[in-house]
Design a protein around this motif. Structure first.
Motif, PDB file in Angstrom:
ATOM      1  N   THR A   1       4.129  -1.918  -5.165  1.00 39.48           N
ATOM      2  CA  THR A   1       3.814  -0.487  -5.257  1.00 39.48           C
ATOM      3  C   THR A   1       4.605   0.069  -6.419  1.00 39.48           C
ATOM      4  OG1 THR A   1       3.386  -0.163  -2.900  1.00 39.48           O
ATOM      5  CG2 THR A   1       4.088   1.763  -4.155  1.00 39.48           C
ATOM      6  N   ARG A   2       3.914   0.745  -7.338  1.00 39.86           N
ATOM      7  CA  ARG A   2       4.598   1.384  -8.468  1.00 39.86           C
ATOM      8  C   ARG A   2       4.955   2.810  -8.069  1.00 39.86           C
ATOM      9  NH1 ARG A   2       0.391  -1.016 -10.601  1.00 39.86           N
ATOM     10  NH2 ARG A   2      -0.748   0.911 -11.018  1.00 39.86           N
TER      11      ARG A   2
ATOM     12  N   ASP B   1       0.864  -1.176   0.000  1.00 40.49           N
ATOM     13  CA  ASP B   1       0.000   0.000   0.000  1.00 40.49           C
ATOM     14  C   ASP B   1       0.900   1.225   0.000  1.00 40.49           C
ATOM     15  OD1 ASP B   1      -1.456   1.882   2.521  1.00 40.49           O
ATOM     16  OD2 ASP B   1      -2.373   1.657   0.536  1.00 40.49           O
ATOM     17  N   PRO B   2       0.716   2.239  -0.888  1.00 42.51           N
ATOM     18  CA  PRO B   2      -0.346   2.260  -1.893  1.00 42.51           C
ATOM     19  C   PRO B   2      -0.001   1.399  -3.099  1.00 42.51           C
ATOM     20  CG  PRO B   2       1.018   4.179  -2.116  1.00 42.51           C
ATOM     21  CD  PRO B   2       1.547   3.429  -0.922  1.00 42.51           C
ATOM     22  N   GLN B   3      -0.934   1.232  -4.019  1.00 44.54           N
ATOM     23  CA  GLN B   3      -0.642   0.508  -5.256  1.00 44.54           C
ATOM     24  C   GLN B   3       0.262   1.336  -6.148  1.00 44.54           C
ATOM     25  OE1 GLN B   3      -4.538  -0.465  -6.888  1.00 44.54           O
ATOM     26  NE2 GLN B   3      -4.221  -2.600  -6.282  1.00 44.54           N
ATOM     27  N   ALA B   4       0.086   2.651  -6.118  1.00 43.93           N
ATOM     28  CA  ALA B   4       0.905   3.535  -6.941  1.00 43.93           C
ATOM     29  C   ALA B   4       1.193   4.805  -6.163  1.00 43.93           C
ATOM     30  CB  ALA B   4       0.202   3.855  -8.266  1.00 43.93           C
ATOM     31  N   LEU B   5       2.362   5.365  -6.398  1.00 41.49           N
ATOM     32  CA  LEU B   5       2.807   6.542  -5.671  1.00 41.49           C
ATOM     33  C   LEU B   5       3.616   7.414  -6.618  1.00 41.49           C
ATOM     34  CD1 LEU B   5       3.172   7.976  -2.905  1.00 41.49           C
ATOM     35  CD2 LEU B   5       5.153   6.498  -2.515  1.00 41.49           C
ATOM     36  N   SER B   6       3.276   8.704  -6.663  1.00 42.71           N
ATOM     37  CA  SER B   6       3.999   9.619  -7.526  1.00 42.71           C
ATOM     38  C   SER B   6       4.507  10.780  -6.682  1.00 42.71           C
ATOM     39  CB  SER B   6       3.065  10.129  -8.635  1.00 42.71           C
ATOM     40  OG  SER B   6       3.762  10.955  -9.527  1.00 42.71           O
ATOM     41  N   ILE B   7       5.812  11.038  -6.705  1.00 43.15           N
ATOM     42  CA  ILE B   7       6.402  12.097  -5.883  1.00 43.15           C
ATOM     43  C   ILE B   7       7.411  12.895  -6.703  1.00 43.15           C
ATOM     44  CG2 ILE B   7       6.092  10.860  -3.709  1.00 43.15           C
ATOM     45  CD1 ILE B   7       9.041  10.047  -3.884  1.00 43.15           C
ATOM     46  N   GLN B   8       7.807  14.028  -6.156  1.00 45.08           N
ATOM     47  CA  GLN B   8       8.844  14.851  -6.780  1.00 45.08           C
ATOM     48  C   GLN B   8      10.219  14.383  -6.307  1.00 45.08           C
ATOM     49  OE1 GLN B   8       8.393  17.470  -8.953  1.00 45.08           O
ATOM     50  NE2 GLN B   8       6.180  17.110  -8.979  1.00 45.08           N
ATOM     51  N   GLU B   9      11.179  14.564  -7.182  1.00 39.81           N
ATOM     52  CA  GLU B   9      12.564  14.243  -6.825  1.00 39.81           C
ATOM     53  C   GLU B   9      12.942  14.993  -5.552  1.00 39.81           C
ATOM     54  OE1 GLU B   9      15.385  15.138  -9.932  1.00 39.81           O
ATOM     55  OE2 GLU B   9      16.230  13.119  -9.749  1.00 39.81           O
ATOM     56  N   GLY B  10      13.643  14.300  -4.653  1.00 40.12           N
ATOM     57  CA  GLY B  10      14.053  14.923  -3.396  1.00 40.12           C
ATOM     58  C   GLY B  10      13.124  14.625  -2.247  1.00 40.12           C
ATOM     59  N   GLU B  11      11.881  14.266  -2.547  1.00 36.44           N
ATOM     60  CA  GLU B  11      10.931  13.917  -1.485  1.00 36.44           C
ATOM     61  C   GLU B  11      11.196  12.492  -0.994  1.00 36.44           C
ATOM     62  OE1 GLU B  11       7.033  16.598  -2.689  1.00 36.44           O
ATOM     63  OE2 GLU B  11       7.103  14.506  -3.318  1.00 36.44           O
ATOM     64  N   ASN B  12      10.604  12.172   0.140  1.00 33.42           N
ATOM     65  CA  ASN B  12      10.692  10.809   0.667  1.00 33.42           C
ATOM     66  C   ASN B  12       9.495   9.989   0.178  1.00 33.42           C
ATOM     67  OD1 ASN B  12      12.928  11.674   2.092  1.00 33.42           O
ATOM     68  ND2 ASN B  12      11.813  11.896   4.023  1.00 33.42           N
ATOM     69  N   ALA B  13       9.735   8.710  -0.014  1.00 31.54           N
ATOM     70  CA  ALA B  13       8.659   7.791  -0.440  1.00 31.54           C
ATOM     71  C   ALA B  13       8.499   6.708   0.621  1.00 31.54           C
ATOM     72  CB  ALA B  13       9.001   7.153  -1.783  1.00 31.54           C
ATOM     73  N   THR B  14       7.275   6.494   1.050  1.00 26.68           N
ATOM     74  CA  THR B  14       6.996   5.446   2.023  1.00 26.68           C
ATOM     75  C   THR B  14       6.005   4.445   1.449  1.00 26.68           C
ATOM     76  OG1 THR B  14       7.343   6.945   3.883  1.00 26.68           O
ATOM     77  CG2 THR B  14       6.123   4.919   4.324  1.00 26.68           C
ATOM     78  N   MET B  15       6.375   3.176   1.532  1.00 27.46           N
ATOM     79  CA  MET B  15       5.513   2.104   1.061  1.00 27.46           C
ATOM     80  C   MET B  15       5.282   1.135   2.212  1.00 27.46           C
ATOM     81  SD  MET B  15       7.459   1.620  -2.532  1.00 27.46           S
ATOM     82  CE  MET B  15       8.824   2.653  -2.069  1.00 27.46           C
ATOM     83  N   ASN B  16       4.086   0.610   2.292  1.00 25.58           N
ATOM     84  CA  ASN B  16       3.731  -0.285   3.383  1.00 25.58           C
ATOM     85  C   ASN B  16       3.380  -1.672   2.880  1.00 25.58           C
ATOM     86  OD1 ASN B  16       3.678   1.873   5.488  1.00 25.58           O
ATOM     87  ND2 ASN B  16       2.068   2.662   4.157  1.00 25.58           N
TER      88      ASN B  16
END
Lengths: 113, 111
Positions: free
Chosen positions: B105-106, B7-22
């Motif tokens: 998660t994509r 979760d989530p199935q897909a995640l879109s962020i800007q470069e430099g941000e943090n990404a969290t996947m569960n």
């Protein structure tokens, strides 16, 4: 040290033909796993083999699918009388033992026309 | 059967941000692993966390494991465009059982 080698990378078969997918594990790895992946999906376990033994085939369809890992040579996943629903990417992975890190090949993409 | 659910199935962020996947799973485990898959390629192992560990770091990756909640998270800090890929969790139970993967998660990191 060569990684896991799968061939062919792409395989096209007509309905009713046979598909043979090959996997050479990493040197020193005696555990081989086959997984199947449909587009935008995760990996579904098919079969787990050690040299000359099938350890777990609970993910394999009962008919048309078979796998082997002989004493010499690559592991083979064989699909007889292919149907359109068999179209998918098939990945092989190897490890030195159960429960550890898996090393994956780049897969064989099977298309059934 | 699918053990892990990301979760989530897909995640879109800007470069430099943090990404969290569960990742949540259903049965008891010996270890949990995270893998990455670039489009058209095989999976690459990122990190393994054992059931008696709570947190593990590797470079920009941080993995946590909460066995009481049967869940894990993967944090990628200071993301880069090259982090764009699908990320999968996989669980190992015991003995001669195989690794069981979730649906992934994509992640898209936009430059």
């Amino acid at each position: 040290n060569a990684g896991v080698m799968q061939n062919p990378r792409h395989l096209v078969r007509r309905r009713g033909q046979e598909a043979r997918l090959r996997c050479s594990p990493m040197k020193g790895h005696s555990h081989v796993y086959w997984y199947r992946q449909l587009p935008e999906e995760g990996l579904k376990f098919m079969v787990y083999l050690q040299k000359e033994n099938i350890i777990d085939e609970s993910g394999m369809p009962k008919e048309r699918f078979s796998a082997e890992f002989p004493k010499e040579g690559p592991s083979i996943l064989r699909i007889q009388q292919v149907v359109r629903g068999d179209s998918a990417a098939y990945f092989c992975a190897s490890s030195p033992g159960p429960g550890g890190t898996l090393h994956f090949g780049n897969g064989t993409r099977l298309t059934v026309t | 059967s699918q053990q892990g659910e990301e979760d989530p199935q897909a995640l879109s962020i800007q470069e430099g941000e943090n990404a969290t996947m569960n990742c949540s799973y259903k049965t008891s485990i010996n270890n949990l692993q995270w893998y990455r898959q670039n489009s058209g390629r095989g999976l690459v192992h990122l990190i393994l966390i054992r059931s008696n560990e709570r947190e593990k770091h590797s470079g920009r990756l941080r993995v946590t494991l909460d066995t009481s909640k049967k869940s894990s998270s993967l944090l990628i800090t200071a993301s880069r465009a090259a982090d764009t890929a699908s990320y999968f969790c996989a669980t190992f139970s015991s003995g001669n059982t195989p690794l069981v993967f979730g649906k992934g998660t994509r992640l898209s990191v936009i430059a």
